[in-house]
Design a protein around this motif. Structure first.
Motif, PDB file in Angstrom:
ATOM      1  N   MET A 186       0.843  -1.198   0.000  1.00  0.00           N
ATOM      2  CA  MET A 186       0.000   0.000   0.000  1.00  0.00           C
ATOM      3  C   MET A 186       0.881   1.253   0.000  1.00  0.00           C
ATOM      4  SD  MET A 186      -3.297  -0.794   2.463  1.00  0.00           S
ATOM      5  CE  MET A 186      -4.153   0.665   1.816  1.00  0.00           C
ATOM      6  N   ARG A 187       0.339   2.331  -0.527  1.00  0.00           N
ATOM      7  CA  ARG A 187       1.066   3.590  -0.605  1.00  0.00           C
ATOM      8  C   ARG A 187       0.410   4.639   0.280  1.00  0.00           C
ATOM      9  NH1 ARG A 187       0.269   4.854  -6.600  1.00  0.00           N
ATOM     10  NH2 ARG A 187       1.200   6.840  -5.967  1.00  0.00           N
ATOM     11  N   LYS A 188       1.216   5.635   0.643  1.00  0.00           N
ATOM     12  CA  LYS A 188       0.670   6.716   1.453  1.00  0.00           C
ATOM     13  C   LYS A 188      -0.486   7.392   0.715  1.00  0.00           C
ATOM     14  CE  LYS A 188       1.817  10.896   4.020  1.00  0.00           C
ATOM     15  NZ  LYS A 188       2.765  12.007   4.225  1.00  0.00           N
ATOM     16  N   ASN A 189      -1.529   7.705   1.468  1.00  0.00           N
ATOM     17  CA  ASN A 189      -2.729   8.400   0.982  1.00  0.00           C
ATOM     18  C   ASN A 189      -3.646   7.496   0.151  1.00  0.00           C
ATOM     19  OD1 ASN A 189      -1.679  10.766   2.168  1.00  0.00           O
ATOM     20  ND2 ASN A 189      -0.581  11.276   0.288  1.00  0.00           N
ATOM     21  N   GLN A 190      -3.390   6.195   0.177  1.00  0.00           N
ATOM     22  CA  GLN A 190      -4.246   5.262  -0.559  1.00  0.00           C
ATOM     23  C   GLN A 190      -5.527   5.006   0.223  1.00  0.00           C
ATOM     24  OE1 GLN A 190      -2.232   1.728  -1.844  1.00  0.00           O
ATOM     25  NE2 GLN A 190      -4.105   0.670  -2.436  1.00  0.00           N
ATOM     26  N   ARG A 191      -6.619   4.881  -0.496  1.00  0.00           N
ATOM     27  CA  ARG A 191      -7.910   4.624   0.137  1.00  0.00           C
ATOM     28  C   ARG A 191      -8.017   3.163   0.553  1.00  0.00           C
ATOM     29  NH1 ARG A 191     -13.914   5.762  -2.558  1.00  0.00           N
ATOM     30  NH2 ARG A 191     -15.130   5.188  -0.699  1.00  0.00           N
ATOM     31  N   PHE A 192      -8.562   2.922   1.747  1.00  0.00           N
ATOM     32  CA  PHE A 192      -8.842   1.568   2.182  1.00  0.00           C
ATOM     33  C   PHE A 192     -10.082   1.055   1.440  1.00  0.00           C
ATOM     34  CE2 PHE A 192      -6.939   3.278   6.234  1.00  0.00           C
ATOM     35  CZ  PHE A 192      -5.771   2.534   6.160  1.00  0.00           C
ATOM     36  N   PRO A 193     -10.165  -0.250   1.170  1.00  0.00           N
ATOM     37  CA  PRO A 193     -11.389  -0.782   0.555  1.00  0.00           C
ATOM     38  C   PRO A 193     -12.635  -0.436   1.371  1.00  0.00           C
ATOM     39  CG  PRO A 193      -9.654  -2.437   0.533  1.00  0.00           C
ATOM     40  CD  PRO A 193      -9.131  -1.295   1.356  1.00  0.00           C
ATOM     41  N   GLU A 194     -12.504  -0.471   2.691  1.00  0.00           N
ATOM     42  CA  GLU A 194     -13.553  -0.059   3.608  1.00  0.00           C
ATOM     43  C   GLU A 194     -12.891   0.708   4.754  1.00  0.00           C
ATOM     44  OE1 GLU A 194     -16.741  -0.396   3.224  1.00  0.00           O
ATOM     45  OE2 GLU A 194     -16.692  -1.714   1.450  1.00  0.00           O
ATOM     46  N   PRO A 195     -13.570   1.701   5.323  1.00  0.00           N
ATOM     47  CA  PRO A 195     -12.984   2.419   6.459  1.00  0.00           C
ATOM     48  C   PRO A 195     -12.615   1.462   7.596  1.00  0.00           C
ATOM     49  CG  PRO A 195     -14.923   3.576   5.655  1.00  0.00           C
ATOM     50  CD  PRO A 195     -14.887   2.250   4.945  1.00  0.00           C
ATOM     51  N   ILE A 196     -11.581   1.807   8.343  1.00  0.00           N
ATOM     52  CA  ILE A 196     -11.143   0.980   9.455  1.00  0.00           C
ATOM     53  C   ILE A 196     -11.231   1.767  10.757  1.00  0.00           C
ATOM     54  CG2 ILE A 196      -9.605  -0.370   7.984  1.00  0.00           C
ATOM     55  CD1 ILE A 196      -7.239   1.154   9.257  1.00  0.00           C
ATOM     56  N   SER A 222      -5.443  12.088  -9.591  1.00  0.00           N
ATOM     57  CA  SER A 222      -4.257  12.374 -10.390  1.00  0.00           C
ATOM     58  C   SER A 222      -3.041  12.615  -9.505  1.00  0.00           C
ATOM     59  CB  SER A 222      -4.503  13.586 -11.298  1.00  0.00           C
ATOM     60  OG  SER A 222      -4.825  14.741 -10.525  1.00  0.00           O
ATOM     61  N   ARG A 223      -3.231  13.263  -8.368  1.00  0.00           N
ATOM     62  CA  ARG A 223      -2.122  13.511  -7.453  1.00  0.00           C
ATOM     63  C   ARG A 223      -1.631  12.195  -6.838  1.00  0.00           C
ATOM     64  NH1 ARG A 223      -0.955  18.454  -5.008  1.00  0.00           N
ATOM     65  NH2 ARG A 223      -1.865  20.229  -6.066  1.00  0.00           N
ATOM     66  N   PHE A 224      -2.554  11.314  -6.508  1.00  0.00           N
ATOM     67  CA  PHE A 224      -2.147  10.030  -5.932  1.00  0.00           C
ATOM     68  C   PHE A 224      -1.349   9.209  -6.938  1.00  0.00           C
ATOM     69  CE2 PHE A 224      -3.044   5.487  -5.170  1.00  0.00           C
ATOM     70  CZ  PHE A 224      -2.446   5.358  -3.914  1.00  0.00           C
ATOM     71  N   ARG A 225      -1.821   9.189  -8.175  1.00  0.00           N
ATOM     72  CA  ARG A 225      -1.100   8.433  -9.213  1.00  0.00           C
ATOM     73  C   ARG A 225       0.302   8.995  -9.426  1.00  0.00           C
ATOM     74  NH1 ARG A 225      -6.251   8.545 -11.806  1.00  0.00           N
ATOM     75  NH2 ARG A 225      -5.573  10.335 -13.050  1.00  0.00           N
ATOM     76  N   ALA A 226       0.440  10.302  -9.274  1.00  0.00           N
ATOM     77  CA  ALA A 226       1.739  10.951  -9.490  1.00  0.00           C
ATOM     78  C   ALA A 226       2.621  10.920  -8.237  1.00  0.00           C
ATOM     79  CB  ALA A 226       1.530  12.392  -9.934  1.00  0.00           C
ATOM     80  N   GLY A 227       2.110  10.358  -7.148  1.00  0.00           N
ATOM     81  CA  GLY A 227       2.877  10.314  -5.912  1.00  0.00           C
ATOM     82  C   GLY A 227       2.945  11.645  -5.196  1.00  0.00           C
ATOM     83  N   GLU A 228       1.987  12.528  -5.467  1.00  0.00           N
ATOM     84  CA  GLU A 228       1.962  13.845  -4.843  1.00  0.00           C
ATOM     85  C   GLU A 228       0.976  13.858  -3.671  1.00  0.00           C
ATOM     86  OE1 GLU A 228       0.816  16.423  -7.974  1.00  0.00           O
ATOM     87  OE2 GLU A 228       2.707  16.234  -9.080  1.00  0.00           O
ATOM     88  N   GLU A 229       1.209  14.750  -2.737  1.00  0.00           N
ATOM     89  CA  GLU A 229       0.319  14.886  -1.596  1.00  0.00           C
ATOM     90  C   GLU A 229      -1.013  15.504  -2.039  1.00  0.00           C
ATOM     91  OE1 GLU A 229       0.595  14.151   1.862  1.00  0.00           O
ATOM     92  OE2 GLU A 229       2.171  12.871   1.037  1.00  0.00           O
ATOM     93  N   PRO A 230      -2.126  15.054  -1.484  1.00  0.00           N
ATOM     94  CA  PRO A 230      -3.414  15.687  -1.798  1.00  0.00           C
ATOM     95  C   PRO A 230      -3.439  17.119  -1.286  1.00  0.00           C
ATOM     96  CG  PRO A 230      -3.708  13.556  -0.706  1.00  0.00           C
ATOM     97  CD  PRO A 230      -2.266  13.922  -0.559  1.00  0.00           C
ATOM     98  N   GLU A 231      -4.306  17.916  -1.872  1.00  0.00           N
ATOM     99  CA  GLU A 231      -4.510  19.265  -1.353  1.00  0.00           C
ATOM    100  C   GLU A 231      -5.325  19.142  -0.077  1.00  0.00           C
ATOM    101  OE1 GLU A 231      -5.038  22.653  -4.241  1.00  0.00           O
ATOM    102  OE2 GLU A 231      -5.742  20.995  -5.482  1.00  0.00           O
TER     103      GLU A 231
END
Length: 222
Positions: free
Chosen positions: A37-47, A139-148
């Protein structure tokens, strides 16, 4: 027990899911996460990632540990768990309607005199929640950038650069321009989160009187 619901693998503090995951931990408060998993990736379901108070700071605990230690009675825990996920689902839905992602949040619940489970304190404000702008997240996640981000992280950074907020007995006084900026951002956030314009009518009334009046208007005795 502080109940924290997370929709994304992120964070910067020692108790954040991303900090633990980056260190190699895959069991985060009883939630077994996969490798890769990568930073800022969405979980399939909230934990759910609860914490409790230790001698030093917040201590991550699993649901099993909560029950084994008797921190919450077994008959109450399922109710708290269900309530937290329902609140998060509703908050995330409302946020998305206004162009925001509710990333994670904490809830404080207790019992009233009749033994009923009640939600206390504020909810889904930047005091307890992390928000990202929905537009551009993919697009930011795919590019490895931090979300706004839209939250009070800038305030945490200001203090972290000047002191240890968790252990220093005396903290530096925030300069007036920082206080003004915080107020401006909170008004902006209120309007983004709710989709409403902040109504400042009645602001000449003392704050405590205003709060009591609003509670009475909602049918709550104060």
């Amino acid at each position: 027990v502080e109940i924290v619901v997370r929709g994304y693998l992120t964070g910067t503090t020692s108790t954040s899911a991303w900090t633990m995951y980056r260190k190699g931990e895959r069991n985060v408060c009883g939630n077994v996460l996969p490798d890769g998993m990568r930073k800022n990736q969405r979980f399939p379901e909230p934990i759910l990632t609860p914490t409790t108070k230790s001698d030093e700071h917040d201590e991550p605990v699993s649901e099993q540990q909560i029950l084994e230690r008797g921190l919450v009675a077994g008959e109450d825990w399922s109710k708290l768990r269900e309530t937290a996920f329902r609140l998060f689902s509703r908050g995330a839905s409302l946020a998305l309607e206004n162009g925001l992602i509710l990333v994670d949040t904490k809830y404080e619940l207790g019992k009233d005199e009749q033994g009923r489970t009640v939600l206390i304190d504020e909810i889904h404000t930047p005091d307890s929640s992390r928000y990202w702008l929905a537009e551009g997240y993919d697009s930011r996640f795919r590019a490895g950038e931090e979300p706004e981000n839209i939250d009070k992280e800038f305030l945490r950074r200001w203090f972290a650069e000047r002191c240890d907020p968790y252990s220093d007995e005396v903290l530096p006084k925030a300069p007036p321009e920082l206080v003004v900026e915080l107020s401006r951002r909170y008004v902006y956030l209120y309007e983004l989160i709710t989709g409403l314009e902040l109504d400042v009518s009645g602001s000449e009334v003392p704050v405590l009187d205003r709060i009591r009046g609003n509670l009475r208007g909602a049918g709550l005795a104060v």
